[in-house]
Motif scaffolding. Structure first.
Motif, short mmCIF file in Angstrom:
data_model
loop_
_atom_site.label_atom_id
_atom_site.label_comp_id
_atom_site.label_asym_id
_atom_site.label_seq_id
_atom_site.Cartn_x
_atom_site.Cartn_y
_atom_site.Cartn_z
N LEU A 174 -75.93 0.92 -91.66
CA LEU A 174 -75.37 1.74 -92.80
C LEU A 174 -75.83 3.25 -92.75
N LEU A 175 -77.40 3.22 -92.70
CA LEU A 175 -78.10 4.28 -92.88
C LEU A 175 -77.95 5.18 -91.54
N ILE A 176 -77.60 4.37 -90.69
CA ILE A 176 -77.27 5.39 -89.23
C ILE A 176 -76.00 6.12 -89.45
N ILE A 177 -75.22 5.24 -89.76
CA ILE A 177 -73.76 5.75 -90.03
C ILE A 177 -73.57 6.89 -90.84
N VAL A 187 -76.19 4.79 -100.76
CA VAL A 187 -75.80 3.84 -101.73
C VAL A 187 -75.29 2.46 -101.21
N LEU A 188 -74.44 2.15 -100.28
CA LEU A 188 -73.94 1.17 -99.50
C LEU A 188 -75.27 0.27 -99.15
N ALA A 189 -76.16 1.18 -98.12
CA ALA A 189 -77.21 0.57 -97.76
C ALA A 189 -78.12 -0.08 -98.65
N GLN A 200 -73.16 11.19 -96.58
CA GLN A 200 -74.67 10.67 -95.94
C GLN A 200 -74.89 9.56 -97.38
N GLY A 201 -74.73 10.17 -98.48
CA GLY A 201 -75.13 9.67 -99.80
C GLY A 201 -74.20 8.42 -99.99
N LEU A 226 -66.83 4.43 -104.84
CA LEU A 226 -67.80 5.38 -104.00
C LEU A 226 -66.78 6.43 -103.80
N LEU A 227 -65.22 5.86 -103.82
CA LEU A 227 -64.42 7.12 -103.38
C LEU A 227 -64.33 8.17 -104.45
N ILE A 228 -64.15 7.48 -105.77
CA ILE A 228 -64.43 8.54 -106.67
C ILE A 228 -65.55 9.47 -106.86
#
Length: 410
Positions: A89-92, A172-174, A167-168, A157-159
């Protein structure tokens, strides 16, 4: 280490993290990329990035059999998979989706591979921890957790995407996935004998063929009903983007409001199964799913007012999570009488999931040629035929004897 027979919070966290990443990728990221002008046929490839989940049936027996060098067979695989998910997730988040779409697609595919490792591992752990009488509730917790992940990954997260950025958002997902990883590291898996690990695995494919032959009518049902659940709803995100809905409106309507409805649907599925039995409950949920697909026809032809869209969303989320819980319960019924419980559960779930993603991809590819409206109409006609076929296949098997199993478990 934390040692408890029923680590509900840890399991709920794992089930949530199963969906936060993929929900953002398949919903929020799809809407974002569509807004940037990415064509439908290219967006459809995002659905194919989840194909590594199909491989679960091949490495589920390995997870059943082998233990890594950490404490606990399933715990060790959960640590590996969650750690991989966090790093990917960090790489994406560092990649530019508009410039290297195929590259990011490959990394997403690798992320889905680790996610599927997590999925098989937590299913095996749940089968190990919970008695038969507890499994219906465990299934409800699973899909409720998945829907909460849907709310976070595909909605909230879309909001907040305008402030977080690409990247942010993946950061958050990671971070949320890392919270589940910490809980797994603190958990001590009980040591009990696992019958599956003692099986001779050279007969795996023979056993799979035998299982599918024994349940061939059920596998035909699994091949058909994902069409009803995925065909129309897969189009709703791009329909709303093209209908000038903002990203926060799409996120709040589908991923937040819809998923909240879905949480209640998942929790109410267990009493519905007890009252109606597996077969009737499945048919009832499928008929309601078909109604939801029909309601998407209006937005597909340009009627994207909030009343019409929200009615379609409510109908979909009232029925879809219940359908998942009912299906999962039948998966357990069929797998519980075998010595390869985790493997055969995964076989059924993977088969249905694969067809669902294929139908999602196909619906967008067809929509590029026929348009949203005609694609939705075609889906409604096919769904009506499918519901009839599923009803015939289920009731050809005789009375719903599985209800007796429910009564024994309650």
């Amino acid at each position: 280490m934390l040692k408890t027979k029923h680590p509900w919070i840890m399991l709920a966290s794992i089930y949530i993290t199963q969906y936060i990443g993929i929900a953002f990728i398949l919903s929020a990221a799809m809407a974002i990329l569509r807004q940037q002008g990415v064509p439908l046929d290219k967006l459809a490839l995002l659905n194919l990035a989840v194909l590594p989940m199909v491989g679960k049936i091949f490495y589920a027996p390995l997870i059943d059999k082998y233990k890594l060098s950490l404490q606990g067979k399933y715990r060790s695989w959960l640590i590996l998979s969650n750690l991989g998910m966090v790093l990917l997730l960090l790489i994406i988040g560092t990649m530019d989706a508009s410039q290297g779409f195929l590259g990011i697609l490959g990394v997403i595919g690798l992320y889905v591979f680790f996610m599927s490792l997590q999925d098989v591992s937590v299913d095996g752990l749940s089968c190990k921890l919970f008695s038969m009488s507890e499994r219906k509730f465990a299934s409800s917790v699973q899909f409720s957790g998945n829907l909460l992940g849907n709310i976070i990954g595909g909605g909230l997260l879309l909001i907040f995407y305008p402030w977080l950025g690409w990247q942010g958002s993946f950061g958050v997902l990671a971070g949320l996935t890392a919270l589940a990883l910490i809980q797994v590291c603190l958990f001590k898996e009980p040591n009990t004998t696992n019958n599956v690990s003692q099986e001779n695995h050279q007969y795996l494919f023979k056993d799979i063929n035998g299982f599918m032959a024994k349940h061939k009518s059920w596998f035909v049902v699994l091949a058909l009903y994902p069409f009803v659940s995925t065909w129309g709803f897969a189009l709703l995100n791009p329909i709303l983007v093209d209908g000038a809905w903002s990203l926060d409106e799409i996120g709040s309507s589908i991923k937040i409001f819809g998923s909240i409805v879905g949480v209640f649907s998942a929790m109410l599925a267990a009493p519905l199964i007890t009252k109606l039995g597996r077969q009737k409950a499945l048919i009832s949920a499928l008929v309601l799913q078909m109604a939801g697909l029909c309601l998407i026809i209006l937005p597909a032809f340009g009627y994207t007012d909030k009343v019409t869209v929200y009615l379609a969303i409510v109908t979909h989320f009232v029925s879809f999570p219940a359908l998942l819980v009912i299906s999962s319960t039948i998966f357990m019924d069929n797998a519980s009488v075998t010595s390869r419980k985790a493997t055969f559960f995964t076989l059924q779930a993977s088969f249905a999931s694969l067809l669902g993603f294929v139908y999602s991809w196909l619906s967008m590819a067809v929509a590029k040629q026929l348009g949203y409206g005609m694609t939705s109409l075609l889906g409604a006609v096919i769904s009506l035929i499918i519901v009839g076929l599923v009803w015939i296949l289920l009731y050809r098997q005789g009375p719903d004897t599985r209800l007796q199993l429910d009564n024994q478990c309650n």
